[in-house]
Design an enzyme around this catalytic site. Structure first.
Site, PDB file in Angstrom:
ATOM      1  N   GLY A  11      66.919  26.946  23.773  1.00  0.00           N
ATOM      2  CA  GLY A  11      66.315  27.585  22.595  1.00  0.00           C
ATOM      3  C   GLY A  11      67.194  28.710  22.100  1.00  0.00           C
ATOM      4  O   GLY A  11      66.728  29.710  21.554  1.00  0.00           O
ATOM      5  N   ALA A  13      69.142  29.212  19.692  1.00  0.00           N
ATOM      6  CA  ALA A  13      69.198  29.612  18.282  1.00  0.00           C
ATOM      7  C   ALA A  13      67.898  30.262  17.818  1.00  0.00           C
ATOM      8  O   ALA A  13      67.776  30.643  16.655  1.00  0.00           O
ATOM      9  CB  ALA A  13      69.521  28.398  17.404  1.00  0.00           C
ATOM     10  N   GLY A  14      66.934  30.388  18.708  1.00  0.00           N
ATOM     11  CA  GLY A  14      65.652  31.002  18.353  1.00  0.00           C
ATOM     12  C   GLY A  14      65.740  32.518  18.350  1.00  0.00           C
ATOM     13  O   GLY A  14      66.803  33.100  18.592  1.00  0.00           O
ATOM     14  N   GLN A 112      64.469  18.757  31.777  1.00  0.00           N
ATOM     15  CA  GLN A 112      65.341  19.912  32.048  1.00  0.00           C
ATOM     16  C   GLN A 112      65.376  20.210  33.547  1.00  0.00           C
ATOM     17  O   GLN A 112      66.430  20.539  34.097  1.00  0.00           O
ATOM     18  CB  GLN A 112      64.892  21.136  31.245  1.00  0.00           C
ATOM     19  CG  GLN A 112      65.180  20.971  29.744  1.00  0.00           C
ATOM     20  CD  GLN A 112      64.864  22.211  28.920  1.00  0.00           C
ATOM     21  OE1 GLN A 112      64.449  23.234  29.450  1.00  0.00           O
ATOM     22  NE2 GLN A 112      65.066  22.111  27.616  1.00  0.00           N
ATOM     23  N   GLY A 130      59.637  30.115  27.876  1.00  0.00           N
ATOM     24  CA  GLY A 130      58.877  29.312  26.914  1.00  0.00           C
ATOM     25  C   GLY A 130      57.475  29.010  27.413  1.00  0.00           C
ATOM     26  O   GLY A 130      57.284  28.647  28.575  1.00  0.00           O
ATOM     27  N   ASP A 159      55.008  41.541  30.364  1.00  0.00           N
ATOM     28  CA  ASP A 159      53.666  42.082  30.586  1.00  0.00           C
ATOM     29  C   ASP A 159      53.739  43.311  31.488  1.00  0.00           C
ATOM     30  O   ASP A 159      53.050  44.316  31.269  1.00  0.00           O
ATOM     31  CB  ASP A 159      52.782  41.006  31.218  1.00  0.00           C
ATOM     32  CG  ASP A 159      52.831  39.712  30.429  1.00  0.00           C
ATOM     33  OD1 ASP A 159      52.488  39.739  29.239  1.00  0.00           O
ATOM     34  OD2 ASP A 159      53.254  38.682  30.991  1.00  0.00           O
ATOM     35  N   ARG A 162      55.052  46.194  29.539  1.00  0.00           N
ATOM     36  CA  ARG A 162      54.006  46.674  28.619  1.00  0.00           C
ATOM     37  C   ARG A 162      52.993  47.546  29.365  1.00  0.00           C
ATOM     38  O   ARG A 162      52.526  48.552  28.847  1.00  0.00           O
ATOM     39  CB  ARG A 162      53.294  45.472  27.993  1.00  0.00           C
ATOM     40  CG  ARG A 162      54.131  44.758  26.935  1.00  0.00           C
ATOM     41  CD  ARG A 162      53.518  43.418  26.568  1.00  0.00           C
ATOM     42  NE  ARG A 162      54.194  42.821  25.417  1.00  0.00           N
ATOM     43  CZ  ARG A 162      54.024  41.560  25.020  1.00  0.00           C
ATOM     44  NH1 ARG A 162      53.200  40.764  25.686  1.00  0.00           N
ATOM     45  NH2 ARG A 162      54.665  41.109  23.964  1.00  0.00           N
ATOM     46  N   HIS A 187      50.767  34.111  32.718  1.00  0.00           N
ATOM     47  CA  HIS A 187      51.244  34.802  31.512  1.00  0.00           C
ATOM     48  C   HIS A 187      50.404  34.297  30.337  1.00  0.00           C
ATOM     49  O   HIS A 187      50.796  33.424  29.595  1.00  0.00           O
ATOM     50  CB  HIS A 187      52.720  34.534  31.259  1.00  0.00           C
ATOM     51  CG  HIS A 187      53.152  34.986  29.892  1.00  0.00           C
ATOM     52  ND1 HIS A 187      53.226  36.312  29.533  1.00  0.00           N
ATOM     53  CD2 HIS A 187      53.468  34.291  28.776  1.00  0.00           C
ATOM     54  CE1 HIS A 187      53.585  36.404  28.264  1.00  0.00           C
ATOM     55  NE2 HIS A 187      53.732  35.194  27.778  1.00  0.00           N
TER      56      HIS A 187
HETATM   57  P1  NAX Z   1      61.648  30.398  18.366  1.00  0.00           P
HETATM   58  O1  NAX Z   1      60.785  29.350  17.763  1.00  0.00           O
HETATM   59  O2  NAX Z   1      62.286  31.420  17.499  1.00  0.00           O
HETATM   60  O3  NAX Z   1      62.841  29.684  19.155  1.00  0.00           O
HETATM   61  C1  NAX Z   1      62.641  28.621  20.011  1.00  0.00           C
HETATM   62  C2  NAX Z   1      63.902  27.788  19.973  1.00  0.00           C
HETATM   63  O4  NAX Z   1      63.765  26.768  20.944  1.00  0.00           O
HETATM   64  C3  NAX Z   1      64.145  27.110  18.633  1.00  0.00           C
HETATM   65  O5  NAX Z   1      65.448  27.417  18.164  1.00  0.00           O
HETATM   66  C4  NAX Z   1      64.002  25.628  18.962  1.00  0.00           C
HETATM   67  O6  NAX Z   1      64.874  24.808  18.197  1.00  0.00           O
HETATM   68  C5  NAX Z   1      64.363  25.618  20.435  1.00  0.00           C
HETATM   69  N1  NAX Z   1      63.871  24.454  21.179  1.00  0.00           N
HETATM   70  C6  NAX Z   1      62.709  23.795  21.041  1.00  0.00           C
HETATM   71  N2  NAX Z   1      62.648  22.751  21.882  1.00  0.00           N
HETATM   72  C7  NAX Z   1      63.802  22.769  22.576  1.00  0.00           C
HETATM   73  C8  NAX Z   1      64.339  21.931  23.587  1.00  0.00           C
HETATM   74  N3  NAX Z   1      63.677  20.862  24.022  1.00  0.00           N
HETATM   75  N4  NAX Z   1      65.552  22.238  24.104  1.00  0.00           N
HETATM   76  C9  NAX Z   1      66.230  23.295  23.639  1.00  0.00           C
HETATM   77  N5  NAX Z   1      65.787  24.115  22.669  1.00  0.00           N
HETATM   78  C10 NAX Z   1      64.586  23.850  22.143  1.00  0.00           C
HETATM   79  O7  NAX Z   1      60.784  31.052  19.523  1.00  0.00           O
HETATM   80  P2  NAX Z   1      61.042  32.423  20.315  1.00  0.00           P
HETATM   81  O8  NAX Z   1      60.384  33.531  19.593  1.00  0.00           O
HETATM   82  O9  NAX Z   1      62.476  32.543  20.643  1.00  0.00           O
HETATM   83  O10 NAX Z   1      60.168  32.165  21.614  1.00  0.00           O
HETATM   84  C11 NAX Z   1      60.528  31.192  22.565  1.00  0.00           C
HETATM   85  C12 NAX Z   1      59.414  30.967  23.572  1.00  0.00           C
HETATM   86  O11 NAX Z   1      59.139  32.160  24.299  1.00  0.00           O
HETATM   87  C13 NAX Z   1      58.077  30.544  22.975  1.00  0.00           C
HETATM   88  O12 NAX Z   1      57.555  29.471  23.745  1.00  0.00           O
HETATM   89  C14 NAX Z   1      57.216  31.771  23.148  1.00  0.00           C
HETATM   90  O13 NAX Z   1      55.835  31.436  23.227  1.00  0.00           O
HETATM   91  C15 NAX Z   1      57.731  32.304  24.444  1.00  0.00           C
HETATM   92  N6  NAX Z   1      57.445  33.702  24.786  1.00  0.00           N
HETATM   93  C16 NAX Z   1      57.230  34.007  26.080  1.00  0.00           C
HETATM   94  C17 NAX Z   1      57.058  35.305  26.523  1.00  0.00           C
HETATM   95  C18 NAX Z   1      56.857  35.612  27.970  1.00  0.00           C
HETATM   96  O14 NAX Z   1      56.637  36.776  28.279  1.00  0.00           O
HETATM   97  N7  NAX Z   1      56.906  34.663  28.903  1.00  0.00           N
HETATM   98  C19 NAX Z   1      57.017  36.423  25.557  1.00  0.00           C
HETATM   99  C20 NAX Z   1      57.678  36.125  24.261  1.00  0.00           C
HETATM  100  C21 NAX Z   1      57.453  34.722  23.731  1.00  0.00           C
HETATM  101  O15 NAX Z   1      56.205  34.670  23.098  1.00  0.00           O
END
Ligand code: NAX
Length: 328
Positions: A11, A13-14, A112, A130, A159, A162, A187
């Site tokens: 991910g 590029a996210g 993965q 994720g 968390d 925070r 989480h």
């Molecule tokens: P974004 O939607 O900005 O970025 C996610 C990226 O993952 C995208 O670029 C997408 O193309 C890529 N992606 C999707 N499926 C993929 C795959 N199979 N292989 C490789 N890349 C893939 O999300 P972002 O804000 O960066 O958040 C990412 C994840 O973190 C989300 O699931 C979010 O819920 C989770 N979080 C977890 C947190 C934690 O504390 N554990 C806190 C922050 C966040 O909410």
């Protein structure tokens, strides 16, 4: 000179990836003298965006950055990786039920996990960011029989941080003077931020906890719902703080936690604190010699027992759901 450590980020590029990669390349995660090679995994539609990120990484001229590889193939991305940060996931779309969410993410984290099993370095450490992070980590682990279970972790450090921040505000003290809070469980909204054993600028957390109305009506919901509060304020989800927490998590894992201080990590339960064995649940941990060690023997009152049990019950439900889908 040392050979570069391979760090794979999914991910990439996210938004979290964008907040994280530059700090990893600067040495903030593995040390100011440790060269890194970054491996960016993305889905095909986002490869172009990942190339843009790689251009900016190059333009930052980080002396420690040995190179950047980009791919949509997990088996290439995790090749030789010592650190695997699993950030990319499928967000819950409008109208999507939890079962569907678990299923689409199972289709990501199963393969993965298998790729990590087959091609990652022997010392690979995995941090799943994720969501649903705990269960995604459990799925990845189930597909990696040759990797020790303890290498699969999920992020609850955000968390944890925070909770430290809220306690610092409450005490009117700098956050550096607050330590030993614990995030227990999932989480998710059921997580339990436990202050009973904390040290809040020299005062026992249990003293603050005597104000039970503050604890249960303000502190706990503020920590558990902080993600939503940030979306509401910023218009987009927390990214820089999530990236920072991921870097804290890996740095402490590799380099150790400070003496007398513990942190929170979700990892496969060894059966401690009544959490069923293998369930990926958050615990108090210290890091010694590159391994997480549970802080054992903390006593829990009625409130803590009830809250931990509720979050663990939610994790068991998630486990049953992914088992029913054949993902474990
Ligand atoms: P974004 O939607 O900005 O970025 C996610 C990226 O993952 C995208 O670029 C997408 O193309 C890529 N992606 C999707 N499926 C993929 C795959 N199979 N292989 C490789 N890349 C893939 O999300 P972002 O804000 O960066 O958040 C990412 C994840 O973190 C989300 O699931 C979010 O819920 C989770 N979080 C977890 C947190 C934690 O504390 N554990 C806190 C922050 C966040 O909410």
């Amino acid at each position: 000179t040392r050979s570069p450590i391979r760090v794979a980020v999914t991910g990439a590029a996210g938004t979290i990836g964008y907040s994280m990669l530059f700090r990893i390349a600067s040495g903030a995660m593995l040390g100011a003298d440790v060269p890194v090679r970054l491996s960016l995994l993305e889905i095909p539609q986002a490869l172009r965006a990942a190339e843009g990120v790689a251009m900016e990484l190059a333009d930052s001229a980080f002396p420690l950055l040995d190179g950047v590889d980009i791919t949509d193939d997990p088996r290439l991305a995790f090749e030789g990786a010592s650190v695997a940060l699993l950030v990319g996931a499928r967000p819950r779309a409008a109208g999507m039920e939890r079962k569907d969410l678990l299923e689409v993410n199972g289709a990501i984290f199963g393969p993965q996990g298998r790729a990590i099993n087959d091609v990652a370095a022997d010392d690979v450490r995995i941090a799943v960011v994720g969501n649903p992070a705990n269960t995604n980590a459990a799925i990845a682990r189930a597909h990696a029989p040759d990797v020790p279970a303890s290498r699969f972790t999920a992020l609850t450090r955000l968390d944890h941080n925070r909770a430290l921040a809220q306690l610092a505000i409450r005490a009117g003290a700098p956050v550096g003077r607050v330590r030993n809070v614990t995030i227990w469980g999932n989480h998710s909204a059921t997580q339990y931020p436990d202050i009973f054993h904390a040290d809040v600028a020299g005062a026992p957390g249990a003293e603050l906890a005597r104000d039970e109305a503050w604890l249960t009506e303000q502190f706990i919901p503020t920590v558990a719902q902080r993600g939503s509060a940030i979306i509401e304020a910023r218009g987009t989800s927390s990214a820089a703080s999530a990236a920072n927490a991921t870097i804290d998590h890996v740095r402490d894992w590799v380099l150790g936690t400070p003496e007398g201080t513990w942190t929170s990590v979700a990892l496969p339960s060894p059966g401690s604190y009544g959490v069923p064995e293998g369930l990926v649940s958050s615990f108090p941990v210290v890091s010694r010699g590159g391994e997480w060690e549970l802080v054992e023997g903390l006593e829990h009152g009625e409130l803590s027992r009830r809250r931990i049990a509720a979050s663990v019950a939610e994790l068991e439900e998630e486990r049953a759901a992914v088992e029913a889908l054949g993902l474990l």
